[in-house]
Design an enzyme around this catalytic site. Structure first.
Site, PDB file in Angstrom:
ATOM      1  N   GLY A 258      25.642  18.665  28.979  1.00 24.92           N
ATOM      2  CA  GLY A 258      26.241  19.715  28.158  1.00 24.92           C
ATOM      3  C   GLY A 258      25.631  19.866  26.772  1.00 24.92           C
ATOM      4  N   ALA A 259      24.672  19.005  26.400  1.00 21.72           N
ATOM      5  CA  ALA A 259      24.080  19.091  25.052  1.00 21.72           C
ATOM      6  C   ALA A 259      23.426  20.458  24.833  1.00 21.72           C
ATOM      7  CB  ALA A 259      23.066  17.983  24.834  1.00 21.72           C
ATOM      8  N   GLY A 260      22.677  20.918  25.832  1.00 17.13           N
ATOM      9  CA  GLY A 260      21.997  22.211  25.722  1.00 17.13           C
ATOM     10  C   GLY A 260      22.999  23.362  25.627  1.00 17.13           C
ATOM     11  N   ASP A 261      24.077  23.281  26.384  1.00 19.68           N
ATOM     12  CA  ASP A 261      25.098  24.344  26.368  1.00 19.68           C
ATOM     13  C   ASP A 261      25.820  24.370  25.021  1.00 19.68           C
ATOM     14  OD1 ASP A 261      24.404  24.727  29.036  1.00 19.68           O
ATOM     15  OD2 ASP A 261      25.933  23.320  29.725  1.00 19.68           O
TER      16      ASP A 261
HETATM   17  P1  ADP Z   1      19.189  20.501  27.573  1.00 19.35           P
HETATM   18  O1  ADP Z   1      20.567  19.911  27.786  1.00 19.35           O
HETATM   19  O2  ADP Z   1      19.147  21.949  27.823  1.00 19.35           O
HETATM   20  O3  ADP Z   1      18.088  19.709  28.236  1.00 19.35           O
HETATM   21  P2  ADP Z   1      18.656  19.069  25.170  1.00 19.35           P
HETATM   22  O4  ADP Z   1      18.990  17.830  25.921  1.00 19.35           O
HETATM   23  O5  ADP Z   1      17.305  19.155  24.568  1.00 19.35           O
HETATM   24  O6  ADP Z   1      18.922  20.376  26.009  1.00 19.35           O
HETATM   25  O7  ADP Z   1      19.754  19.186  24.032  1.00 19.35           O
HETATM   26  C1  ADP Z   1      19.892  20.276  23.168  1.00 19.35           C
HETATM   27  C2  ADP Z   1      19.959  19.812  21.736  1.00 19.35           C
HETATM   28  O8  ADP Z   1      20.989  18.815  21.600  1.00 19.35           O
HETATM   29  C3  ADP Z   1      18.674  19.139  21.267  1.00 19.35           C
HETATM   30  O9  ADP Z   1      17.807  20.098  20.695  1.00 19.35           O
HETATM   31  C4  ADP Z   1      19.192  18.148  20.230  1.00 19.35           C
HETATM   32  O10 ADP Z   1      19.323  18.747  18.970  1.00 19.35           O
HETATM   33  C5  ADP Z   1      20.562  17.760  20.750  1.00 19.35           C
HETATM   34  N1  ADP Z   1      20.452  16.505  21.528  1.00 19.35           N
HETATM   35  C6  ADP Z   1      20.270  16.353  22.854  1.00 19.35           C
HETATM   36  N2  ADP Z   1      20.156  15.058  23.203  1.00 19.35           N
HETATM   37  C7  ADP Z   1      20.281  14.349  22.056  1.00 19.35           C
HETATM   38  C8  ADP Z   1      20.271  12.955  21.720  1.00 19.35           C
HETATM   39  N3  ADP Z   1      20.094  12.004  22.647  1.00 19.35           N
HETATM   40  N4  ADP Z   1      20.425  12.609  20.408  1.00 19.35           N
HETATM   41  C9  ADP Z   1      20.593  13.536  19.448  1.00 19.35           C
HETATM   42  N5  ADP Z   1      20.619  14.865  19.703  1.00 19.35           N
HETATM   43  C10 ADP Z   1      20.459  15.272  20.974  1.00 19.35           C
END
Ligand code: ADP
Length: 320
Positions: A258-261
């Site tokens: 869900g980080a990307g969302d």
């Molecule tokens: P997706 O879920 O689409 O692959 P990401 O994993 O790159 O996208 O996450 C989107 C954003 O969330 C990243 O650009 C970053 O800023 C933040 N993020 C993701 N994973 C981490 C992490 N392990 N630590 C800190 N920030 C994170």
């Protein structure tokens, strides 16, 4: 807080996650139900930050479908774009990270209700009222929802909405990698804002280079903003006039789902009422820092929806 409506189109499903980690699906002693589906996560990311959103999609007229609609409503997401299919069941996914490090997937999609939305069933008035229209790619895999997806995009664009696209590749769901690439490319030049992950950048360019040149090879003339997210390395941004990067925040990551969302929801909430931000590098960077903070916070808790931050959560991390 934002007042323009963000409409998020696509799938919503339940992920069944084993109650213990590092086991195969067959060995799992039990499962936790985690509601998900990227477009639904984005809709909730927006309301949690104080923005206005609606979800457009289809669910099964069953226990799980009504549970999911309830979760959207409890989170303040407008539900008048949701249809219930009388015959097919709500999509289910079983996902585990086994002890050998391999991810194992099993899907209930043959086809599931979310893939059966028809163009005729779309709530066009709702779609026309969107200031931002956001979507992914899973709804392009099969008919009739592919046609529904294309029509919804067209109607939103005609009504003046900003189109936001996160390809959100889930390769195991596609009949082939070639088909995924073809479908993604068929809608690529319609979007105003596109966010890809580093993995998707590699997939779409066919090269393992993640640099400015490979990102720019995906540029299309009407694009306003291209984002490449890099997990714990933050993100890169590209516009017609400028490009640069924003660092990630250091947090104790437990689950990146869900980080990307969360990142996309935060971006859209901040630009929906003020799209001039897309042309102002200093202000855009500020918004992307906020979006990176939201993404980071989402990795500090298990699951996607329970881990989406409020504005206060994000501001606390930004202040450090
Ligand atoms: P997706 O879920 O689409 O692959 P990401 O994993 O790159 O996208 O996450 C989107 C954003 O969330 C990243 O650009 C970053 O800023 C933040 N993020 C993701 N994973 C981490 C992490 N392990 N630590 C800190 N920030 C994170």
């Amino acid at each position: 807080s934002a007042s323009g409506l963000i409409v998020s189109f696509g799938e919503m499903l339940i992920d069944f996650v084993p109650t213990v980690s590092g086991v195969s699906l067959a060995e799992a002693p039990g499962f936790l139900k985690a509601p998900g589906g990227a477009p639904a996560n984005v809709a909730i990311a927006v309301t949690r930050l104080g923005g206005k959103s609606a979800f457009v999609g289809k669910l099964g007229d069953d226990e799980f479908g009504h549970m999911l609609a309830g979760i959207l409503k409890q989170n303040g997401v407008q539900a008048d774009g949701i249809n219930f299919d009388k015959g097919a069941r709500t999509a289910l996914a079983f996902v585990t990270l086994r002890a050998d490090g391999e991810r194992e997937f099993m899907f209930y999609r043959n086809p599931s209700a979310d893939m059966l939305l028809t163009p005729e069933e779309l709530n066009l008035d709702l779609i026309r009222s969107a200031k931002v229209f956001h979507y992914g790619s899973i709804s392009l895999i099969v008919e009739p929802c592919r046609s529904a997806h294309l029509k919804a995009m067209e109607v939103a664009k005609e009504a003046g909405a900003l189109l936001s696209y996160d390809p959100n590749l889930r390769l195991p769901l596609w009949p082939s990698a070639e088909e995924a690439r073809t479908q993604i490319k068929s809608i690529w030049d319609k979007a105003d804002v596109i966010k890809v992950s580093d993995v998707e950048l590699e997939f779409l360019t066919g090269s393992d280079k993640i640099d400015d040149e490979s990102a720019m090879s995906l540029w299309h003339p009407n694009l306003k903003l291209l984002l490449v997210t890099l997990g714990e390395k933050g993100c890169n941004y590209y516009t017609k006039k400028f490009h640069g990067s924003v660092e990630a925040f250091h947090v104790k990551t437990v689950d990146t789902t869900g980080a990307g969302d969360s990142f996309v929801g935060a971006l859209l909430t901040n630009i929906v009422d003020d799209q001039a931000i897309l042309e102002d590098e200093a202000r855009l960077k500020e918004v992307l820092r906020f979006a990176c903070a939201c993404g980071a916070i989402t990795t500090t808790k298990k699951g996607a929806i329970p881990a989406l931050p409020t504005e206060a959560d994000a501001l606390a991390l930004l202040k450090g």
